[in-house]
Scaffold this active site. Structure first.
Site, PDB file in Angstrom:
ATOM      1  N   CYS A   1       0.599   2.631  -4.846  1.00  0.00           N
ATOM      2  CA  CYS A   1      -0.568   3.560  -5.426  1.00  0.00           C
ATOM      3  C   CYS A   1      -0.946   4.559  -4.235  1.00  0.00           C
ATOM      4  O   CYS A   1      -1.239   4.177  -3.365  1.00  0.00           O
ATOM      5  CB  CYS A   1      -1.388   2.966  -6.032  1.00  0.00           C
ATOM      6  SG  CYS A   1      -2.432   4.055  -6.798  1.00  0.00           S
TER       7      CYS A   1
ATOM      8  N   HIS B   1       0.666  -1.284  -0.227  1.00  0.00           N
ATOM      9  CA  HIS B   1      -0.079  -0.032  -0.005  1.00  0.00           C
ATOM     10  C   HIS B   1       0.705   1.151   0.036  1.00  0.00           C
ATOM     11  O   HIS B   1       1.941   1.198   0.734  1.00  0.00           O
ATOM     12  CB  HIS B   1      -0.885   0.036   1.348  1.00  0.00           C
ATOM     13  CG  HIS B   1      -2.126  -0.731   1.029  1.00  0.00           C
ATOM     14  ND1 HIS B   1      -3.025  -0.665  -0.028  1.00  0.00           N
ATOM     15  CD2 HIS B   1      -3.109  -1.071   1.955  1.00  0.00           C
ATOM     16  CE1 HIS B   1      -3.975  -1.252   0.257  1.00  0.00           C
ATOM     17  NE2 HIS B   1      -4.065  -1.876   1.502  1.00  0.00           N
TER      18      HIS B   1
END
Length: 250
Positions: A186, A121
């Site tokens: 991202c 993440h």
């Protein structure tokens, strides 16, 4: 022109997105050339997280790390003992920072090749006291033990993320002149196609934890860097493409 993850890793050893096509191949070619250098030692630190507590598992992050572990060994001459991997529950904030310090900073010499690869993440959080002059949201990567505040998004709170500024300080502390970082994550949130995008929600209601700012101040002091000198080096590093940031790479 598209590549799936396995094809691209086999070709270059990294994923680079968010670039124009010419930049894409320029960065990938440079990364491959750095790994192929004949040097006294080649060190790699690889972090991959699929399983965040309380969330559906991400796809492919741990597999990415396994692919990345094999690529340097079988194509670029890395020794297996010089590659440190942390996956899932071991990839805590403390584990990542200690791994970077012990495996890379303390061991790397100026001519060594050094690689840091993170798959997991990413997020964006508010930094109330940035070491650059820009205020607002800052990019982070998310250790396995960095959860959102209880009551988010209705309630504000802090997170234990690791900031891009911190990564740059750690890279600055490494003696190697051949350092490449690849962040396969991202910051956009949401999802694309049928895949879970590698982002965790973040906003102005989420602040970086005080311990992260203390950690940055520690390294600024160790490196004898003023805020102004950090800004100069950081901008120069971004301009030179020191960090290859991969986004939405499923």
């Amino acid at each position: 022109m598209t590549f799936n993850r396995r094809q691209f890793l086999q070709m270059t050893g990294s994923t680079v997105a968010g670039l124009g096509l010419s930049q894409f191949f320029t960065q990938a070619d440079r990364f491959g050339k750095v790994l192929a250098k004949s040097t006294p030692r080649k060190l790699a630190f690889l972090v991959g997280i699929n399983k965040y507590p309380g969330e559906d598992a991400l796809r492919g992050c741990v597999n990415d790390i396994e692919l990345m572990r094999h690529l340097p060994i079988y194509r670029f001459g890395f020794q297996p003992t010089d590659i440190l991997t942390l996956t899932d529950e071991k990839a805590t904030r403390t584990g990542i920072l200690q791994g970077f310090e012990e495996h890379l900073i303390k061991q790397a010499k100026p001519d060594d090749v050094v690689v840091f690869h993170y798959s997991g993440h990413g997020s964006q959080v508010y930094d109330p006291n940035p070491i650059t002059e820009e205020l607002g949201l800052n990019g982070t990567f998310v250790p396995v033990d960095s959860g959102l505040p209880v009551g988010y998004p209705e309630k504000k709170g802090t997170v234990q993320d690791i900031m891009g500024h911190t990564l740059f300080l750690l890279m600055s502390a490494c003696q190697s002149e051949n350092f490449t970082a690849v962040l396969d994550s991202c910051f956009s949130g949401g999802a694309t196609r049928n895949y879970k995008v590698r982002s965790r929600p973040g906003s102005n209601s989420v602040e970086i934890a005080a311990k992260e700012k203390d950690y940055q101040r520690k390294w600024l002091s160790k490196l004898n860097l003023s805020r102004q000198e950090f800004i100069r080096r950081y901008r120069a590093g971004v301009d030179k493409g020191v960090v290859l940031a991969a986004t939405n790479a499923e």
